[in-house]
Design an enzyme around this catalytic site. Structure first.
Site, PDB file in Angstrom:
ATOM      1  CE  LYS A 117      -1.182  31.342 -93.524  1.00 28.59           C
ATOM      2  NZ  LYS A 117      -1.028  32.756 -93.901  1.00 28.59           N
ATOM      3  CE  LYS A 209      -5.165  27.382 -98.658  1.00 27.62           C
ATOM      4  NZ  LYS A 209      -5.479  28.659 -98.084  1.00 27.62           N
ATOM      5  CE  LYS A 212       0.632  33.799-102.710  1.00 29.15           C
ATOM      6  NZ  LYS A 212       0.271  34.967-101.886  1.00 29.15           N
TER       7      LYS A 212
HETATM    8  P1  AMP Z   1      -2.942  34.636-100.273  1.00 30.09           P
HETATM    9  O1  AMP Z   1      -1.969  34.064-101.221  1.00 30.09           O
HETATM   10  O2  AMP Z   1      -3.190  33.754 -99.119  1.00 30.09           O
HETATM   11  O3  AMP Z   1      -2.672  36.052 -99.898  1.00 30.09           O
HETATM   12  O4  AMP Z   1      -4.302  34.664-101.084  1.00 30.09           O
HETATM   13  C1  AMP Z   1      -4.640  35.689-101.999  1.00 30.09           C
HETATM   14  C2  AMP Z   1      -6.019  35.463-102.544  1.00 30.09           C
HETATM   15  O5  AMP Z   1      -6.060  34.247-103.307  1.00 30.09           O
HETATM   16  C3  AMP Z   1      -7.099  35.296-101.463  1.00 30.09           C
HETATM   17  O6  AMP Z   1      -8.292  35.931-101.888  1.00 30.09           O
HETATM   18  C4  AMP Z   1      -7.285  33.817-101.375  1.00 30.09           C
HETATM   19  O7  AMP Z   1      -8.575  33.467-100.923  1.00 30.09           O
HETATM   20  C5  AMP Z   1      -7.090  33.404-102.818  1.00 30.09           C
HETATM   21  N1  AMP Z   1      -6.639  32.015-102.909  1.00 30.09           N
HETATM   22  C6  AMP Z   1      -5.496  31.483-102.394  1.00 30.09           C
HETATM   23  N2  AMP Z   1      -5.401  30.163-102.671  1.00 30.09           N
HETATM   24  C7  AMP Z   1      -6.526  29.850-103.381  1.00 30.09           C
HETATM   25  C8  AMP Z   1      -7.020  28.649-103.970  1.00 30.09           C
HETATM   26  N3  AMP Z   1      -6.338  27.496-103.898  1.00 30.09           N
HETATM   27  N4  AMP Z   1      -8.212  28.696-104.614  1.00 30.09           N
HETATM   28  C9  AMP Z   1      -8.910  29.873-104.725  1.00 30.09           C
HETATM   29  N5  AMP Z   1      -8.499  31.023-104.192  1.00 30.09           N
HETATM   30  C10 AMP Z   1      -7.313  31.044-103.528  1.00 30.09           C
END
Ligand code: AMP
Ligand code: TRP
Length: 346
Positions: A117, A209, A212
């Protein structure tokens, strides 16, 4: 080793930053729903983590409510579980300070998410982005939570949370014992990272991956995408010229195919082997049609319910407030105990 056993409790957090997507749903939110039957659960919209990078204030307010709406629309029951936003429970920030004095700089220097990041201009990253994993440890440990459902990308942060918990227990062993908490105050929280879609990949590039922050909206299926958008994205998803294999071994070296099969399996709630048994040997187009069907069936109602819920922000705010009160009732006494353990006068 501690002999202490802790009551089971689930905690997880999702950042209110941009569009929630299929990866968030399959990696995290779908599991939140499943866990509520067996555990006491706290699900947190981690707005303090969000501001580790710049956010527009009005947009942040909107996305905090949208993430709460996504939890509820996906099936998390706000009567049964605490749904709240992090900044309303000040213990998170207070405990993060104490745990920041437990964590070592060397540990944080190994965190790969910070490196990704912060990018090349590390000197210019916020201090908050650097200490982000300490706040995450505080989120979990404030509730002495034992289980943390997350996607694969959070594994390293969970290991750090365990290291911090362990070091706190060791550093203050005598005081913990003296204050009647036995041989450990914090449990070592376990990550719950399993299933076909713990790591959902981009629809445009099977080596990245789904995220967002990907500039291409074609790379992800957003929870608020309508049926047409879902269909268009799945049909355009990158594949390779080979037909689908009938066995898992045939997916090796074919990240895009493996990703789509994993997504199908997770959405349909079946094993990967079953998907390959059904679609193996066939063309991608037929498989993609089936994938569109299951994706629209699963996500369509969630997206529609999210839109309905966010149209009434006052109701969401009331849920967040009630959730924060419930969370506070657990976290505050825990933090008072931490104060005693470290030797603060209160
Ligand atoms: P975040 O959007 O970074 O706050 O992620 C929220 C949750 O979604 C966390 O548990 C991440 O590990 C999960 N997550 C985010 N992107 C992925 C992805 N591409 N595949 C699986 N889990 C994800
Ligand atoms: N870092 C997590 C993510 O980006 C979000 C998060 C913050 C979290 N605090 C947490 C997840 C505590 C689980 C438990 O996905």
């Amino acid at each position: 080793m501690t002999t202490q056993t802790f009551p089971s409790r689930v905690f997880s957090g999702v950042q209110p930053t941009g569009n929630l997507h299929l990866g968030n749903y399959l990696g995290a939110i779908q599991k939140f729903v499943a866990l509520q039957a067996d555990y006491e659960c706290l699900y947190c919209v981690v707005d303090m983590h969000a501001i580790t990078v710049a956010q527009d204030p009005d947009e942040l307010r909107r996305t905090i409510r949208e993430v709460a709406a996504a939890f509820i629309a996906a099936g998390v029951d706000p009567q049964k579980n605490a749904i709240f936003n992090q900044s309303q429970v000040s213990v998170h920030a207070e405990l993060a300070w104490v745990l920041g004095c437990t964590a070592r700089i060397g540990w944080l220097n190994r965190m790969t998410q910070f490196k990704e990041k912060a990018g090349k201009d590390r000197e210019n990253a916020s201090v908050g982005l650097y200490t982000y994993p300490v706040l995450m440890a505080a989120d979990i440990l404030a509730y002495r939570a034992t289980h943390v459902p997350v996607g694969e990308d959070q594994k390293q942060h969970l290991e750090l949370a365990r290291d911090i918990a362990q070091k706190f227990n060791n550093d203050f062993a005598a005081s913990i014992e003296k204050h009647g908490f036995g041989d450990a105050f914090f449990p070592l929280p376990e990550p719950l990272i399993q299933g076909a879609a713990a790591r959902v990949m981009s629809l445009r590039d099977g080596s990245k991956k789904m995220s967002k922050s990907d500039p291409s909206d074609q790379s992800r299926i957003n929870l608020t995408d309508d049926a047409d958008a879902i269909a268009a994205k799945v049909r355009k998803a990158k594949t390779d010229p080979e037909p689908l294999p009938s066995e898992a071994a045939g997916l090796e070296g074919r990240p895009e195919a493996a990703n789509l099969v994993g997504i199908y399996a997770a959405l349909a709630g079946v094993e990967q082997a079953k998907v390959l048994g059904e679609f193996g040997g066939g063309q991608f187009s037929a498989f993609k049609n089936a994938l569109v069907e299951v994706a629209v069936e699963k996500l369509g109602p969630i997206g529609a319910e999210m839109k309905r819920l966010v149209a009434d922000p006052a109701s969401i705010d009331a849920i967040l407030k009630r959730g924060a009160e419930r969370a506070e009732a657990i976290a505050r006494p825990n933090f008072e105990a931490v104060k005693d353990i470290v030797g603060f006068v209160r």
